[in-house]
Design an enzyme around this catalytic site. Structure first.
Site, PDB file in Angstrom:
ATOM      1  N   THR A   1       0.835  -1.205   0.000  1.00  0.00           N
ATOM      2  CA  THR A   1       0.000   0.000   0.000  1.00  0.00           C
ATOM      3  C   THR A   1       0.868   1.253   0.000  1.00  0.00           C
ATOM      4  O   THR A   1       0.541   2.241  -0.666  1.00  0.00           O
ATOM      5  CB  THR A   1      -0.954  -0.003   1.205  1.00  0.00           C
ATOM      6  OG1 THR A   1      -1.767  -1.181   1.164  1.00  0.00           O
ATOM      7  CG2 THR A   1      -1.860   1.216   1.184  1.00  0.00           C
TER       8      THR A   1
ATOM      9  N   GLU B   1      -3.460  -2.876  -6.614  1.00  0.00           N
ATOM     10  CA  GLU B   1      -2.694  -3.495  -5.524  1.00  0.00           C
ATOM     11  C   GLU B   1      -3.218  -4.900  -5.254  1.00  0.00           C
ATOM     12  O   GLU B   1      -4.397  -5.094  -4.931  1.00  0.00           O
ATOM     13  CB  GLU B   1      -2.793  -2.668  -4.244  1.00  0.00           C
ATOM     14  CG  GLU B   1      -1.993  -3.285  -3.097  1.00  0.00           C
ATOM     15  CD  GLU B   1      -2.207  -2.588  -1.768  1.00  0.00           C
ATOM     16  OE1 GLU B   1      -2.093  -3.276  -0.727  1.00  0.00           O
ATOM     17  OE2 GLU B   1      -2.498  -1.382  -1.764  1.00  0.00           O
TER      18      GLU B   1
ATOM     19  N   LYS C   1      -7.972  -1.808  -5.297  1.00  0.00           N
ATOM     20  CA  LYS C   1      -7.647  -2.952  -4.441  1.00  0.00           C
ATOM     21  C   LYS C   1      -8.746  -3.983  -4.676  1.00  0.00           C
ATOM     22  O   LYS C   1      -9.810  -3.938  -4.039  1.00  0.00           O
ATOM     23  CB  LYS C   1      -7.601  -2.514  -2.975  1.00  0.00           C
ATOM     24  CG  LYS C   1      -7.308  -3.638  -1.993  1.00  0.00           C
ATOM     25  CD  LYS C   1      -5.840  -3.839  -1.764  1.00  0.00           C
ATOM     26  CE  LYS C   1      -5.586  -4.822  -0.623  1.00  0.00           C
ATOM     27  NZ  LYS C   1      -4.164  -5.095  -0.424  1.00  0.00           N
TER      28      LYS C   1
ATOM     29  N   ASP D   1      -6.263  -0.093   3.800  1.00  0.00           N
ATOM     30  CA  ASP D   1      -5.460   0.057   2.585  1.00  0.00           C
ATOM     31  C   ASP D   1      -6.283   0.716   1.477  1.00  0.00           C
ATOM     32  O   ASP D   1      -5.786   1.573   0.735  1.00  0.00           O
ATOM     33  CB  ASP D   1      -4.952  -1.300   2.100  1.00  0.00           C
ATOM     34  CG  ASP D   1      -3.978  -1.947   3.070  1.00  0.00           C
ATOM     35  OD1 ASP D   1      -3.481  -1.232   3.976  1.00  0.00           O
ATOM     36  OD2 ASP D   1      -3.714  -3.150   2.925  1.00  0.00           O
TER      37      ASP D   1
END
Length: 227
Positions: free
Chosen positions: A17, A116, A38, A55
């Site tokens: 992150t 991510e 994400k 995150d």
């Protein structure tokens, strides 16, 4: 054409992150519409009527393009365990096709998309009789370059080299890697990083010393953009 990157790591808790938010802030200096994604977040709190992962919140704060949560975080799972287990506990099934569709929807509106991954590169996302899908399978579907975050601590050489092997063996592109010190007391830090520079087949984009208070913009200041 939208610029896209997939941020993976040598393990969980290595700073993916931090890398993703730094990339977003660095790209925002060149592009107007930058958004983080994400796809799967395991470990959420109930905030304002929805599950929210810290995150995901950090990536939204670093993004310049705001999008509906269904696109930048298709799967928000309450339990802080491996994604396939968190999904099972939540009564959900992680569908890579759905994530891929959400990613392409973001690309229609953004100049930069930073994705991510969850955990390490081959962390399980879905497990059922006769079915198995990992974060590596998601990277294969998206077909975008990867940035690998190496958590600099004892064992990082093996973890980094194995992750590189897993990426390259799938025909994916390793665009660069980041050395992120997660153990400030690790002996021979410089020697370990030198070994990685000699053995990894991609440029080192940043070497971040241990600094839990560093902001995304501060990390972006000492980051070389891969593309």
């Amino acid at each position: 054409m939208t610029l896209s990157l997939f941020v993976t790591g040598t393990d969980t808790g290595v700073g993916k992150t931090q890398a993703s938010t730094a990339l977003l802030r660095a790209y925002a200096r060149q592009h107007a519409r930058c958004v983080g994604m994400k796809p799967v977040a395991a470990g959420c709190d109930w905030v304002d009527g929805q599950w929210l992962n810290e995150d995901v919140a950090a990536m939204r704060a670093a993004s310049t393009l705001k999008v509906p949560p269904v696109f930048d975080n298709p799967y928000a799972l309450p339990d802080p365990v491996s994604p396939h287990l968190a999904a099972r506990l939540a009564g959900e099934q992680i569908d890579l096709a759905h994530i891929e569709a959400s990613f392409h929807a973001l690309r229609q509106h953004a100049d930069v998309v930073v994705v991510e991954g969850a955990g390490g590169f081959i962390v399980p996302l879905h497990e059922a009789p006769g079915e198995w899908a990992t974060s590596a399978d998601l990277a294969l579907r998206l077909q975008i370059p990867l940035v690998m975050v190496v958590g600099v601590r004892l064992g990082c050489l093996n973890h980094a080299l194995l992750t590189q092997e897993a990426i390259l063996s799938r025909g994916l592109t390793l665009a660069g890697w980041i050395a992120n010190v997660v153990d400030p007391d690790m002996p021979q830090q410089a020697a370990n990083i030198s070994t990685l520079q000699a053995r990894l087949h991609a440029p080192m984009l940043a070497h971040w010393a241990w600094d839990p208070a560093a902001t995304a913009d501060q990390r972006a200041d000492c980051l070389t953009l891969p593309i």
